[in-house]
Enzyme design. Structure first.
Site, PDB file in Angstrom:
ATOM      1  N   TYR A 169       2.110  -2.657   7.381  1.00 45.72           N
ATOM      2  CA  TYR A 169       2.409  -2.214   8.747  1.00 45.72           C
ATOM      3  C   TYR A 169       1.368  -2.795   9.701  1.00 45.72           C
ATOM      4  O   TYR A 169       0.173  -2.587   9.525  1.00 45.72           O
ATOM      5  CB  TYR A 169       2.400  -0.686   8.778  1.00 45.72           C
ATOM      6  CG  TYR A 169       2.554  -0.089  10.151  1.00 45.72           C
ATOM      7  CD1 TYR A 169       3.766  -0.199  10.845  1.00 45.72           C
ATOM      8  CD2 TYR A 169       1.507   0.574  10.765  1.00 45.72           C
ATOM      9  CE1 TYR A 169       3.914   0.354  12.102  1.00 45.72           C
ATOM     10  CE2 TYR A 169       1.649   1.130  12.031  1.00 45.72           C
ATOM     11  CZ  TYR A 169       2.851   1.014  12.696  1.00 45.72           C
ATOM     12  OH  TYR A 169       2.982   1.562  13.932  1.00 45.72           O
ATOM     13  N   ASP A 221      -0.339   4.416   1.436  1.00 49.62           N
ATOM     14  CA  ASP A 221       0.571   4.729   2.544  1.00 49.62           C
ATOM     15  C   ASP A 221       1.971   4.758   1.953  1.00 49.62           C
ATOM     16  O   ASP A 221       2.539   3.727   1.603  1.00 49.62           O
ATOM     17  CB  ASP A 221       0.444   3.664   3.644  1.00 49.62           C
ATOM     18  CG  ASP A 221       1.339   3.959   4.857  1.00 49.62           C
ATOM     19  OD1 ASP A 221       2.319   4.724   4.712  1.00 49.62           O
ATOM     20  OD2 ASP A 221       1.067   3.397   5.936  1.00 49.62           O
ATOM     21  N   ARG A 261      -8.182  24.502  17.407  1.00 45.62           N
ATOM     22  CA  ARG A 261      -8.546  23.189  16.844  1.00 45.62           C
ATOM     23  C   ARG A 261      -8.639  23.264  15.324  1.00 45.62           C
ATOM     24  O   ARG A 261      -8.384  22.283  14.622  1.00 45.62           O
ATOM     25  CB  ARG A 261      -9.852  22.669  17.463  1.00 45.62           C
ATOM     26  CG  ARG A 261     -10.312  21.365  16.838  1.00 45.62           C
ATOM     27  CD  ARG A 261     -11.166  20.463  17.725  1.00 45.62           C
ATOM     28  NE  ARG A 261     -11.991  21.125  18.697  1.00 45.62           N
ATOM     29  CZ  ARG A 261     -13.175  21.714  18.428  1.00 45.62           C
ATOM     30  NH1 ARG A 261     -13.660  21.728  17.210  1.00 45.62           N
ATOM     31  NH2 ARG A 261     -13.862  22.280  19.401  1.00 45.62           N
ATOM     32  N   LYS A 275       8.122   9.305  10.753  1.00 47.15           N
ATOM     33  CA  LYS A 275       9.251   8.561  10.196  1.00 47.15           C
ATOM     34  C   LYS A 275      10.174   9.503   9.408  1.00 47.15           C
ATOM     35  O   LYS A 275      10.645  10.468   9.958  1.00 47.15           O
ATOM     36  CB  LYS A 275       8.714   7.397   9.356  1.00 47.15           C
ATOM     37  CG  LYS A 275       7.596   6.593  10.039  1.00 47.15           C
ATOM     38  CD  LYS A 275       8.057   5.851  11.281  1.00 47.15           C
ATOM     39  CE  LYS A 275       6.903   5.305  12.120  1.00 47.15           C
ATOM     40  NZ  LYS A 275       5.968   4.451  11.412  1.00 47.15           N
TER      41      LYS A 275
HETATM   42  C1  LIG Z   1       4.662   4.018  11.643  1.00 50.59           C
HETATM   43  C2  LIG Z   1       3.779   3.720  10.510  1.00 50.59           C
HETATM   44  C3  LIG Z   1       2.404   4.030  10.552  1.00 50.59           C
HETATM   45  C4  LIG Z   1       1.753   4.606  11.789  1.00 50.59           C
HETATM   46  O1  LIG Z   1       2.200   5.908  12.055  1.00 50.59           O
HETATM   47  P1  LIG Z   1       2.301   6.528  13.542  1.00 50.59           P
HETATM   48  O2  LIG Z   1       2.855   7.882  13.279  1.00 50.59           O
HETATM   49  O3  LIG Z   1       3.202   5.644  14.350  1.00 50.59           O
HETATM   50  O4  LIG Z   1       0.920   6.559  14.110  1.00 50.59           O
HETATM   51  C5  LIG Z   1       1.650   3.754   9.422  1.00 50.59           C
HETATM   52  N1  LIG Z   1       2.195   3.203   8.325  1.00 50.59           N
HETATM   53  C6  LIG Z   1       3.498   2.899   8.249  1.00 50.59           C
HETATM   54  C7  LIG Z   1       4.041   2.295   6.991  1.00 50.59           C
HETATM   55  C8  LIG Z   1       4.344   3.144   9.334  1.00 50.59           C
HETATM   56  O5  LIG Z   1       5.638   2.809   9.264  1.00 50.59           O
END
Ligand SMILES: *Cc1c(COP(=O)(O)O)cnc(C)c1O
Length: 384
Positions: free
Chosen positions: A108, A181, A56, A206
């Site tokens: 998002y 983000d 962990r 992504k």
């Molecule tokens: C996909 C996404 C998230 C969330 O991420 P996950 O890996 O699906 O939990 C957050 N912010 C943006 C801009 C995203 O495209």
């Protein structure tokens, strides 16, 4: 680890060599996967390896992936999580009950939805603001005195651009932490920490992984001694939102080509944006690489090497026509997500009908296929 001072190497070198990760034990040029959940002590009850007690908290595959990300991002430290949302949740859990937070509007949808729910449960006062308007963001900071400011740039699916330096100034003026983000940019095209952000978050699901086969998220920080970073690290250790060794290994493998992929995707997206801009069946094209985009000047200043894979456009004729176009596409898979090597298309209005997304909007994630093939596919689907 190599003896080369990796902080002076370029992203392509850091990524291709996974920040120097090799297997010293076998001589293998790639690291092995360590699946152990627990680590041994010797007869004197000393740890065989002082870095490792329990999965962990400790795994070398996770550390390797974090090291690559830290070097690409110019971060003091990076923590990986089992999803982007888990990373966001870990950050927001540091906000005290009753405090105030400022969050960019129309980002998002998964983020907005979870933050609204979390803030309600924790009696945190949530203020949503159009953060691509720097003056509006500064005014909201003054008015609401948040402890945390959350922005997303380029934003998904509107492709709005937030001026990170201006946002940092506005947040810091009221003692708030600025978190960005940066998923759509990836650490290759933009480094928000160097622009003044305190924390950078990625959905590594992504572009960072890039092959649509790992769910992961990350938080990276400039100041590793900050109280918030201690809280985030402790929270991950104790609450246990950790990435598995195999996912971390795959992530490291994917990141070896990250600069290459981001460059190709950005070039392809730019070519398609220019094609769509002149198309009679297209009403609007949202792509920060286009000089006509309202955020272009800021994007040009704070991104380098391209504008990313994410591109939205509004088809003339509304929702039914946009769905017909999506249905006729042969190469673009109709699926959510972004940043993979294969191109995807999504009708966001179907997914989030009440958030103001135009019914005619199609969001595409442009992959690394041949740009001409992708353009021809869009051409036949739009009907010239
Ligand atoms: C996909 C996404 C998230 C969330 O991420 P996950 O890996 O699906 O939990 C957050 N912010 C943006 C801009 C995203 O495209």
């Amino acid at each position: 680890m190599t003896k080369t001072p990796t902080d002076r190497l370029h992203p392509a070198t850091i990524a291709a060599q996974a920040a120097g990760a090799v297997d010293q034990a076998s001589g293998g040029v790639v690291p092995p996967v360590q699946f152990a959940t627990t680590y041994m002590r010797d007869a004197d009850y000393q740890l065989v390896n002082g870095n490792n007690v329990y999965l962990r908290s400790h795994n070398e595959n996770v550390r390797v992936a974090e090291r690559v990300l830290s070097q690409l991002e110019g971060a003091g430290d990076t923590a990986l999580f089992p999803s982007g949302m888990a990373a966001i949740a870990a950050l927001f859990r540091t906000v005290p009950n009753g405090a105030s937070v400022l969050v960019q509007s129309q980002i998002y949808w998964g983020t907005t939805k979870w933050i609204r729910d979390f803030c309600t449960r924790r009696e945190i006062s949530l203020h949503e603001v159009e953060a691509s308007d720097s003056a509006a963001l500064a005014a909201a900071c003054e008015a609401h005195r948040p402890v945390l400011v959350w922005v997303e740039t380029p934003s998904n699916p509107w492709l709005r651009i937030v001026d990170v330096s201006a946002a940092a100034e506005a947040a810091h003026a009221v003692g708030a932490v600025l978190a960005v983000d940066s998923t759509a940019a990836s650490p290759v095209l933009s480094q928000p920490l160097a622009l003044g952000a305190d924390i950078v978050m990625h959905s590594a699901t992504k572009g960072i992984n890039g092959h649509s086969d790992v769910l992961a998220g990350s938080l990276a920080v400039r100041d590793i001694d900050s109280r918030i970073w201690q809280m985030i690290r402790d929270d991950r250790d104790s609450a246990g939102a950790v990435l598995g060794p195999m996912e971390a290994w795959l992530l490291t493998r994917g990141m070896r080509t990250l600069p290459l992929r981001m460059r190709e995707m950005s070039n392809n997206a730019m070519a398609l944006a220019e094609y769509l801009l002149d198309h009679p069946r297209v009403e609007t094209v949202l792509y920060p690489g286009l000089p006509s985009h309202p955020g272009h000047a800021v994007a040009a200043r704070q991104m380098s090497g391209g504008y990313g894979s994410l591109l939205s456009f509004v088809v003339r004729g509304g929702g039914a026509e946009a769905l017909r176009v999506a249905g006729r596409l042969q190469l673009f898979h109709r699926a959510t997500s972004l940043g993979g090597v294969e191109s995807l298309v999504e009708h966001r209005h179907t997914i989030e009908p009440h958030t103001g997304i135009p019914e005619g909007l199609l969001r595409v994630s442009v992959g690394i296929e041949d740009a001409g093939d992708l353009r021809d596919d869009l051409a036949q689907a739009l009907g010239q």
